[in-house]
Design an enzyme around this catalytic site. Structure first.
Site, mmCIF file in Angstrom:
data_model
loop_
_atom_site.group_PDB
_atom_site.id
_atom_site.type_symbol
_atom_site.label_atom_id
_atom_site.label_comp_id
_atom_site.label_asym_id
_atom_site.label_seq_id
_atom_site.Cartn_x
_atom_site.Cartn_y
_atom_site.Cartn_z
ATOM 1 N N ASN A 14 0.830 -1.207 0.000
ATOM 2 C CA ASN A 14 0.000 0.000 0.000
ATOM 3 C C ASN A 14 0.868 1.264 0.000
ATOM 4 O O ASN A 14 0.554 2.236 -0.679
ATOM 5 C CB ASN A 14 -0.960 0.002 1.199
ATOM 6 C CG ASN A 14 -2.228 -0.766 0.893
ATOM 7 O OD1 ASN A 14 -3.081 -0.309 0.136
ATOM 8 N ND2 ASN A 14 -2.328 -1.969 1.459
ATOM 9 N N ARG A 66 1.107 -0.306 25.707
ATOM 10 C CA ARG A 66 0.616 0.387 24.526
ATOM 11 C C ARG A 66 0.652 1.910 24.707
ATOM 12 O O ARG A 66 0.903 2.657 23.763
ATOM 13 C CB ARG A 66 -0.811 -0.073 24.208
ATOM 14 C CG ARG A 66 -1.119 0.021 22.753
ATOM 15 C CD ARG A 66 -1.797 -1.238 22.275
ATOM 16 N NE ARG A 66 -3.233 -1.008 22.208
ATOM 17 C CZ ARG A 66 -4.104 -1.894 21.759
ATOM 18 N NH1 ARG A 66 -3.702 -3.063 21.358
ATOM 19 N NH2 ARG A 66 -5.372 -1.612 21.705
ATOM 20 N N MET A 91 0.028 -2.525 11.951
ATOM 21 C CA MET A 91 -0.655 -3.593 12.675
ATOM 22 C C MET A 91 -0.794 -3.350 14.174
ATOM 23 O O MET A 91 -0.982 -4.282 14.942
ATOM 24 C CB MET A 91 0.064 -4.920 12.414
ATOM 25 C CG MET A 91 -0.033 -5.354 10.960
ATOM 26 S SD MET A 91 -1.754 -5.399 10.361
ATOM 27 C CE MET A 91 -1.511 -5.779 8.632
ATOM 28 N N ASN A 108 -6.910 5.284 7.538
ATOM 29 C CA ASN A 108 -6.548 3.860 7.600
ATOM 30 C C ASN A 108 -7.139 3.138 6.397
ATOM 31 O O ASN A 108 -8.203 3.502 5.907
ATOM 32 C CB ASN A 108 -7.111 3.244 8.887
ATOM 33 C CG ASN A 108 -6.763 1.775 9.023
ATOM 34 O OD1 ASN A 108 -5.610 1.370 8.799
ATOM 35 N ND2 ASN A 108 -7.738 0.952 9.382
ATOM 36 N N HIS A 110 -8.518 -0.594 5.328
ATOM 37 C CA HIS A 110 -8.888 -1.906 5.869
ATOM 38 C C HIS A 110 -9.430 -2.772 4.734
ATOM 39 O O HIS A 110 -10.274 -2.304 3.955
ATOM 40 C CB HIS A 110 -9.925 -1.769 6.989
ATOM 41 C CG HIS A 110 -10.258 -3.097 7.591
ATOM 42 N ND1 HIS A 110 -9.413 -3.748 8.455
ATOM 43 C CD2 HIS A 110 -11.306 -3.929 7.395
ATOM 44 C CE1 HIS A 110 -9.934 -4.915 8.777
ATOM 45 N NE2 HIS A 110 -11.093 -5.062 8.155
ATOM 46 N N ASP A 151 -11.103 0.289 13.217
ATOM 47 C CA ASP A 151 -11.863 0.207 11.952
ATOM 48 C C ASP A 151 -13.274 0.788 12.037
ATOM 49 O O ASP A 151 -14.126 0.449 11.209
ATOM 50 C CB ASP A 151 -11.945 -1.252 11.445
ATOM 51 C CG ASP A 151 -10.576 -1.889 11.302
ATOM 52 O OD1 ASP A 151 -9.632 -1.179 10.915
ATOM 53 O OD2 ASP A 151 -10.453 -3.090 11.580
HETATM 54 C C1 GAR Z 1 -3.279 -4.731 3.559
HETATM 55 O O1 GAR Z 1 -4.150 -5.621 2.930
HETATM 56 C C2 GAR Z 1 -4.053 -3.843 4.517
HETATM 57 O O2 GAR Z 1 -5.316 -3.485 4.050
HETATM 58 C C3 GAR Z 1 -4.158 -4.748 5.705
HETATM 59 O O3 GAR Z 1 -2.912 -5.389 5.796
HETATM 60 C C4 GAR Z 1 -2.325 -5.465 4.485
HETATM 61 C C5 GAR Z 1 -0.954 -4.812 4.528
HETATM 62 O O4 GAR Z 1 -0.283 -5.012 3.322
HETATM 63 N N1 GAR Z 1 -4.486 -4.006 6.886
HETATM 64 C C6 GAR Z 1 -5.232 -4.503 7.860
HETATM 65 O O5 GAR Z 1 -5.679 -5.635 7.865
HETATM 66 C C7 GAR Z 1 -5.482 -3.538 9.003
HETATM 67 N N2 GAR Z 1 -6.589 -3.966 9.799
HETATM 68 P P1 GAR Z 1 0.903 -4.066 2.859
HETATM 69 O O6 GAR Z 1 1.914 -3.974 3.998
HETATM 70 O O7 GAR Z 1 1.477 -4.782 1.677
HETATM 71 O O8 GAR Z 1 0.340 -2.721 2.511
#
Ligand code: GAR
Length: 213
Positions: A14, A66, A91, A108, A110, A151
């Site tokens: 992303n 946290r 994450m 964000n 999702h 989310d």
């Molecule tokens: C992506 O699919 C993103 O939408 C998801 O993790 C992946 C990260 O990929 N995010 C979540 O699930 C957050 N709740 P990337 O590091 O290749 O962008």
């Protein structure tokens, strides 16, 4: 130019979509000022360095709780004079003081159509496993403003694709990334940086929406 920090934890596809869109002039009025990773080994850091973006690591496991992690992220964002924060595969669920200080300034991505298959514990491939187990016929991704609840913040852009009979979690994940996530995240960033987003309650209004539909 809106000074923007992209927060990452993993592969960074992303992030790459943001860098590519920026290079093609598809994101207006945005300066990619920093990439901050919660994991030092994240490949996203390599992508950022190749693009000449300053990188920082705030390693989650170095903090005892946290709250301390959130304080460190907040201090880093402040010291870099960041206006917009983008969570691109980040994450860790952010909390106080970052969430309050950056109200409606954290975007964000999702990988589902929220409010389905989202919230604490729903990340990465697990989202697509749950969607397939449920038997949904469409899925997609959501770009939204982050709040204290994972989310659950105001939705900026959502887009759906059809689920195929022979889809596996990874084939669905791949199609959602390629056809939805990598498009709507740069779009949402540009909308913010162009000053075209306004938030009333949990409704996001987009000025001159036609340009992106
Ligand atoms: C992506 O699919 C993103 O939408 C998801 O993790 C992946 C990260 O990929 N995010 C979540 O699930 C957050 N709740 P990337 O590091 O290749 O962008």
């Amino acid at each position: 130019m809106v000074r923007t920090a992209v927060l990452v934890s993993g592969d960074g596809t992303n992030l790459q979509s943001i860098i590519n869109a920026q290079n093609f002039g598809k994101i207006k009025n945005c300066q990619l000022a920093a990439v901050i990773s919660s994991r030092p080994e994240a490949f996203a850091l390599t992508r950022a360095k190749s693009a000449g973006i300053p990188t920082f690591v705030v390693e989650y496991k170095h903090f005892s709780n946290r709250a301390a992690f959130n304080e460190a992220v907040y201090q880093k964002l402040k010291s870099l004079d960041i206006e917009l924060v983008v969570l691109a595969g980040f994450m860790v669920v952010l909390g106080s003081p970052v969430i309050e200080a950056f109200e409606n300034r954290i975007i964000n991505i999702h990988p589902s159509l929220v409010p389905s298959f989202c919230g604490e514990g729903f990340y990465g491939i697990r989202v697509h496993e749950e969607a397939l187990n449920y038997g949904v016929k469409v899925s997609g991704a959501t770009a939204h403003f982050a709040t204290a609840v994972a989310d659950a913040g105001p939705v900026i852009i959502q887009r759906a694709i059809e689920v195929r009979e022979n889809d596996t979690p990874s084939s669905l994940q791949k199609r959602i990334m390629e056809e939805v996530e990598w498009k709507i995240l740069p779009e949402a960033i540009s909308l913010y940086c162009e000053g075209r987003l306004s938030v009333v309650g949990r409704i996001v209004n987009i000025k001159d929406k036609g340009v992106y539909s």
